[in-house]
Design a protein around this motif. Structure first.
Motif, PDB file in Angstrom:
ATOM      1  N   THR A 179      35.879  44.289  51.274  1.00  0.00           N
ATOM      2  CA  THR A 179      36.271  43.197  50.336  1.00  0.00           C
ATOM      3  C   THR A 179      35.208  42.626  50.092  1.00  0.00           C
ATOM      4  O   THR A 179      34.002  42.605  50.926  1.00  0.00           O
ATOM      5  CB  THR A 179      37.505  41.953  51.102  1.00  0.00           C
ATOM      6  N   SER A 180      35.023  41.350  49.011  1.00  0.00           N
ATOM      7  CA  SER A 180      34.304  41.299  48.538  1.00  0.00           C
ATOM      8  C   SER A 180      33.707  39.747  48.036  1.00  0.00           C
ATOM      9  O   SER A 180      35.143  39.218  47.613  1.00  0.00           O
ATOM     10  CB  SER A 180      33.426  41.979  47.036  1.00  0.00           C
ATOM     11  N   LEU A 181      32.493  38.872  48.141  1.00  0.00           N
ATOM     12  CA  LEU A 181      33.000  37.430  48.057  1.00  0.00           C
ATOM     13  C   LEU A 181      31.595  37.020  47.572  1.00  0.00           C
ATOM     14  O   LEU A 181      30.463  38.202  47.808  1.00  0.00           O
ATOM     15  CB  LEU A 181      33.173  36.827  49.579  1.00  0.00           C
ATOM     16  N   ILE A 182      31.542  36.163  46.422  1.00  0.00           N
ATOM     17  CA  ILE A 182      30.721  35.740  46.348  1.00  0.00           C
ATOM     18  C   ILE A 182      30.454  33.936  46.173  1.00  0.00           C
ATOM     19  O   ILE A 182      31.568  33.322  45.757  1.00  0.00           O
ATOM     20  CB  ILE A 182      30.115  35.779  44.603  1.00  0.00           C
ATOM     21  N   GLU A 237      29.735  47.467  40.944  1.00  0.00           N
ATOM     22  CA  GLU A 237      29.137  48.635  41.715  1.00  0.00           C
ATOM     23  C   GLU A 237      30.208  49.485  43.082  1.00  0.00           C
ATOM     24  O   GLU A 237      30.297  50.806  43.507  1.00  0.00           O
ATOM     25  CB  GLU A 237      28.059  49.209  41.472  1.00  0.00           C
ATOM     26  N   MET A 238      28.981  48.270  44.012  1.00  0.00           N
ATOM     27  CA  MET A 238      29.688  48.733  45.652  1.00  0.00           C
ATOM     28  C   MET A 238      30.866  48.935  45.685  1.00  0.00           C
ATOM     29  O   MET A 238      31.842  50.218  46.174  1.00  0.00           O
ATOM     30  CB  MET A 238      28.535  47.947  46.173  1.00  0.00           C
ATOM     31  N   GLU A 239      32.423  48.273  45.122  1.00  0.00           N
ATOM     32  CA  GLU A 239      33.304  48.307  45.079  1.00  0.00           C
ATOM     33  C   GLU A 239      33.776  49.680  44.604  1.00  0.00           C
ATOM     34  O   GLU A 239      34.561  50.350  45.468  1.00  0.00           O
ATOM     35  CB  GLU A 239      34.199  46.941  44.522  1.00  0.00           C
ATOM     36  N   LEU A 240      32.974  50.442  43.659  1.00  0.00           N
ATOM     37  CA  LEU A 240      33.837  51.462  42.800  1.00  0.00           C
ATOM     38  C   LEU A 240      32.975  52.128  43.685  1.00  0.00           C
ATOM     39  O   LEU A 240      33.864  53.524  44.017  1.00  0.00           O
ATOM     40  CB  LEU A 240      33.522  51.444  41.365  1.00  0.00           C
ATOM     41  N   GLU A 241      31.814  52.073  44.345  1.00  0.00           N
ATOM     42  CA  GLU A 241      31.364  53.671  44.851  1.00  0.00           C
ATOM     43  C   GLU A 241      31.944  53.383  46.095  1.00  0.00           C
ATOM     44  O   GLU A 241      32.217  54.572  47.034  1.00  0.00           O
ATOM     45  CB  GLU A 241      29.829  53.440  45.391  1.00  0.00           C
ATOM     46  N   HIS A 242      32.333  52.499  46.873  1.00  0.00           N
ATOM     47  CA  HIS A 242      33.712  52.745  47.988  1.00  0.00           C
ATOM     48  C   HIS A 242      35.198  53.504  48.276  1.00  0.00           C
ATOM     49  O   HIS A 242      35.309  54.210  48.781  1.00  0.00           O
ATOM     50  CB  HIS A 242      33.703  50.936  48.853  1.00  0.00           C
ATOM     51  N   LYS A 298      40.715  41.821  41.114  1.00  0.00           N
ATOM     52  CA  LYS A 298      40.675  42.861  40.522  1.00  0.00           C
ATOM     53  C   LYS A 298      39.569  43.856  40.012  1.00  0.00           C
ATOM     54  O   LYS A 298      39.114  43.806  38.694  1.00  0.00           O
ATOM     55  CB  LYS A 298      41.625  43.604  40.744  1.00  0.00           C
ATOM     56  N   VAL A 299      38.732  44.745  40.228  1.00  0.00           N
ATOM     57  CA  VAL A 299      37.819  46.030  40.142  1.00  0.00           C
ATOM     58  C   VAL A 299      39.083  47.181  39.127  1.00  0.00           C
ATOM     59  O   VAL A 299      39.555  47.526  40.111  1.00  0.00           O
ATOM     60  CB  VAL A 299      36.465  46.835  40.820  1.00  0.00           C
ATOM     61  N   LYS A 347      41.541  43.206  49.406  1.00  0.00           N
ATOM     62  CA  LYS A 347      40.794  44.629  49.026  1.00  0.00           C
ATOM     63  C   LYS A 347      40.227  45.483  47.601  1.00  0.00           C
ATOM     64  O   LYS A 347      41.158  44.070  46.948  1.00  0.00           O
ATOM     65  CB  LYS A 347      41.567  45.866  50.345  1.00  0.00           C
ATOM     66  N   GLU A 348      39.324  45.234  47.773  1.00  0.00           N
ATOM     67  CA  GLU A 348      39.512  46.142  46.221  1.00  0.00           C
ATOM     68  C   GLU A 348      39.533  44.845  45.016  1.00  0.00           C
ATOM     69  O   GLU A 348      38.976  45.117  43.731  1.00  0.00           O
ATOM     70  CB  GLU A 348      40.237  46.703  45.560  1.00  0.00           C
ATOM     71  N   LYS A 349      38.816  44.169  45.743  1.00  0.00           N
ATOM     72  CA  LYS A 349      39.557  42.553  44.574  1.00  0.00           C
ATOM     73  C   LYS A 349      37.662  42.006  45.112  1.00  0.00           C
ATOM     74  O   LYS A 349      37.288  41.967  46.047  1.00  0.00           O
ATOM     75  CB  LYS A 349      40.140  41.455  44.630  1.00  0.00           C
TER      76      LYS A 349
END
Length: 783
Positions: free
Chosen positions: A656-659, A637-642, A762-763, A709-711
């Motif tokens: 970029t997102s990471l877990i 959701e955060m990726e989509l909002e960005h 990727k989202v 990015k976007e992943k």
């Protein structure tokens, strides 16, 4: 003895009755015979006393001619009003007065002092400028509204402080310039009006003794004792705890003024709604006296009050007035009051939102000093007392939280219970020892979840904006210096041009740590003075004006590119954090867990879940699975909002997102020195090391960062973690939230950590998420 001001003044003062005498001379010419004869009679009395017209400097003259002056002022001080009005002759803002009315004399005699007290809260600054206002209004016709309430505080024979509002009549005052007077233009007057606080400026424009104040004024006092006491009470109640060092004494003095009696004392009994007891209460670290309780700490209300008082105070919530306590000697309450020499009293319930907070006790040792008539004065101040008592109660109720925030920090609700328990331990022991040592708070056998959404290449982009602004500023300055050189062919300008060009060339290389500061210092010390001195040159005037208007007020530098970058970063961080906080409220319903987040160049979050955090709720690993699925969806959701907002922002920044997956339970300990939680134990430190270094890591054997990015990149160590997250990914792919392709790779060895692997997916950036899926939904889909 000459009349002297308490403070320096722009005036030399002459007490004179010339304007009044001129009016009498006009009346003497009147056709109304009795008025004309009366005026002629007065003029006859003063004809051999030229000082009354020319001006009196020696105040002993006034004493010697007291009768003549009183006759001269008879129309302004009518005999029929002398016992009602509080009036005297004076000059504005000074303490010298004469020709008192009888009521004024009575007040002075009662006070046991001469009229030499000062205007309340009136200092040298106010005195000087208000005198200057007289000049501006009378001589320069400025009509400045300088009215402000002025007060005298005068005690009576009982020592009760009475408060009087001061009113001045200046109809018989004339302002005359001396040879020291400085004529003022309208612009100079405007400058004074805009600079009230600049006393030096006022003294420059109105030097001491540069004007003559000739004539006399009339001061009228209005008794505002009750109104002023109420105002003082409000002020006292609003004071901080530090300022309330003499609160109880001041509080009683205010009540004495309100009730016009020196024998008034104030008590307070707190009402405990849970036990139906009256209790002694604390205020400003001191225990308040209670005349209801007398020498006991707390007592049941029924033991103190009879049926009538109990019903009135507690049920009807009405005040009780007993003007003669001795009439009720057979009642237990009256006996308790008489034992304390209380002969009259007013008991007032303090009510807030229909809830009884306590009883204000106004008592006196004088029978009928307090009665049903003056009891109504309580209504004037009751709202302020109610608010203060409620505020005090809230402070007491929040004591535990205050202790926690002082000794620990602002605590997440999920772990607040443990901090509260420690605060209660402190409170219960605080009366016995001041050396209580706060225990460290730990939670064992809990599972961590870490995630982040990071601004990609933020440091490089920030440096680019710094370079862009510096280049723009230097180019603008080169243009200005070049234009100045056309009019003033100075060799130094060639040198400055050379140095500016050097800085411009330096900015084509990677930015060094101190480059910005060096350039800023150079511009401020070397170039700005040149630009300032060249403002008068017509060919460059507009350029210099435009340049200085382009500077940021805070930094004194160009700030457009950096401003766009900072604004964009702020919007992204704020939006990402708000999504995370909003979704976190939903996640707490899965299972209570500890949550914290940090905003840097992006947003990081830590979650910790386990039985020790919520001991009252049975723990199962399915809650951990649910929370992991929640975390993955939230990052989506955060990726989509960005993706949705990035094109609307002034600066293009990717994220970029990471877990980070860590399946082994660990312990966290609250670090007292750092006021935050941290993992506990050397083995668990591996988790913190990975957290700090993983986002800058590369795919093994390449120079490619593991984040893109976007992943969303999911870092793990064990095969069972891979299997678990592949289930989540495939489920979200099935729901068209993640794209079909999954990347799998190993991560380069970090310092002290090896064997890490990652999944990257990727989202889908053109969907709308209208539902949050649970782990049970996943299980249902599988089955």
């Amino acid at each position: 003895m000459e009349l002297e001001y308490l403070y320096p003044s722009p005036f030399k003062t002459l007490i004179s009755f010339h304007l009044l005498i001129e009016q009498l001379e006009e009346i003497a010419k009147s056709d109304i015979e009795y008025r004309a004869n009366y005026a002629k009679s007065l003029l006859k009395q003063v004809e051999d006393k030229p000082e009354l017209i020319n001006g009196i400097q020696d105040v002993s003259f006034i004493k010697e001619n007291e009768t003549t002056i009183r006759n001269l002022l008879a129309d302004l001080f009518p005999t029929v009003l002398t016992h009602n009005e509080i009036k005297a002759v004076t000059l504005p803002f000074i303490n010298f007065t004469f020709n008192y009315t009888e009521r004024f004399k009575k007040i002075l005699n009662s006070s046991g002092t001469t009229f030499d007290f000062e205007i309340r809260d009136f200092d040298e600054h106010q005195f000087y400028i208000m005198n200057c206002h007289i000049i501006l209004n009378i001589y320069y016709n400025q009509n400045i509204d300088n009215r402000q309430p002025l007060f005298y505080d005068i005690p009576d024979e009982n020592g009760i402080m009475n408060h009087y509002r001061i009113l001045y009549n200046a109809d018989f005052i004339e302002v005359i310039p001396t040879d020291k007077m400085i004529p003022l233009s309208q612009e100079e007057i405007y400058e004074l009006i805009d600079n009230y606080d600049d006393l030096a400026l006022w003294k420059e424009k109105f030097p001491p003794n540069s004007w003559i104040l000739k004539g006399f004024g009339i001061v009228t006092l209005v008794d505002v004792t009750v109104e002023s006491a109420v105002s003082n009470l409000k002020t006292n109640l609003l004071k901080s705890e530090v300022e309330k060092h003499n609160f109880e004494h001041d509080f009683e003095d205010i009540f004495k003024s309100i009730f016009k009696t020196k024998d008034v004392k104030i008590g307070f009994a707190k009402y405990n709604d849970y036990t139906a007891n009256f209790e002694k209460s604390f205020f400003n670290e001191d225990k308040l006296v209670s005349y209801l309780l007398h020498d006991i700490e707390d007592v049941n209300c029924e033991s103190v009050l009879c049926n009538f008082t109990l019903e009135s105070l507690l049920d009807k919530k009405e005040k009780i007035v007993v003007s003669d306590v001795e009439k009720f000697q057979s009642i237990a309450l009256a006996k308790r009051l008489l034992k304390q020499n209380i002969k009259s009293c007013i008991l007032v319930p303090i009510i807030k939102d229909n809830k009884l907070l306590g009883i204000i006790e106004v008592v006196s040792s004088i029978s009928r000093a307090l009665n049903s008539i003056n009891a109504n004065k309580i209504d004037l101040i009751l709202p302020y007392i109610v608010d203060t008592v409620e505020r005090s109660y809230n402070e007491i109720e929040n004591l535990e939280q205050a202790i926690i925030q002082k000794e620990y920090t602002t605590i997440h609700p999920s772990v607040y219970w443990k901090f509260k328990k420690e605060a209660q331990n402190y409170i219960s022991s605080a009366s016995n020892t001041k050396d209580y040592i706060f225990k460290e708070i730990t939670f064992k056998e809990i599972y961590p979840l870490y995630g982040q959404i990071d601004i990609k290449g933020s440091s490089e982009k920030r440096n680019q904006t710094v370079k862009s602004d510096l280049k723009s500023q230097i180019e603008a300055l080169i243009d200005i210096v070049s234009t100045i050189k056309e009019s003033n062919d100075l060799i130094i300008l060639d040198q400055k041009m050379f140095e500016l060009m050097g800085f411009l060339e330096e900015l084509n290389s990677p930015l060094k740590a101190d480059t910005e500061q060096q350039i800023q210092r150079y511009i401020e010390t070397e170039i700005h003075p040149i630009a300032e001195s060249a403002k008068a040159i017509s060919t460059v005037e507009v350029k210099i004006k435009d340049y200085f208007e382009s500077l940021d007020p805070k930094t004194g530098m160009f700030y457009k590119s950096r401003k766009d970058f900072d604004y964009t970063l702020s919007v992204i961080n704020k939006k990402m954090a708000s999504i995370l906080d909003e979704k976190q409220a939903e996640a707490q319903k899965i299972y209570p867990h500890y949550y914290e987040r940090f905003k840097t160049d992006g947003v990081e979050h830590n979650l910790y879940i386990g039985a020790t955090i919520a001991p009252s709720v049975p723990f199962d690993k399915i809650y951990l699975n649910n929370l992991r699925l929640w975390q993955l969806q939230t990052l989506c959701e955060m990726e989509l909002e960005h993706h949705k907002i990035k094109e609307t922002l002034p600066f293009v920044l990717e994220v970029t997102s990471l877990i980070l997956v860590f399946s082994s339970p660990l312990s966290i300990r609250f670090r007292m020195d750092e006021k935050r939680f941290d993992v506990d134990g050397s083995y668990n430190a591996r988790y913190e090391i990975v957290k700090k270094r993983i986002d800058k890591a590369h795919i093994l054997g390449t120079q490619e960062r593991i984040t893109s990015k976007e992943k969303i990149t999911i870092v793990y160590s064990h095969s069972h973690e891979e299997v678990e997250y592949l289930k989540y990914i495939k489920f979200l792919q099935y729901k068209n939230i993640l794209e079909p392709s999954i990347e799998q790779f190993e991560i380069e060895e970090l310092q002290g950590v090896s064997g890490l692997k990652a999944l990257r997916v990727k989202v889908v950036n053109d969907i709308v998420l209208d539902k949050k899926y649970s782990y049970q939904d996943l299980l249902n889909e599988i089955s």
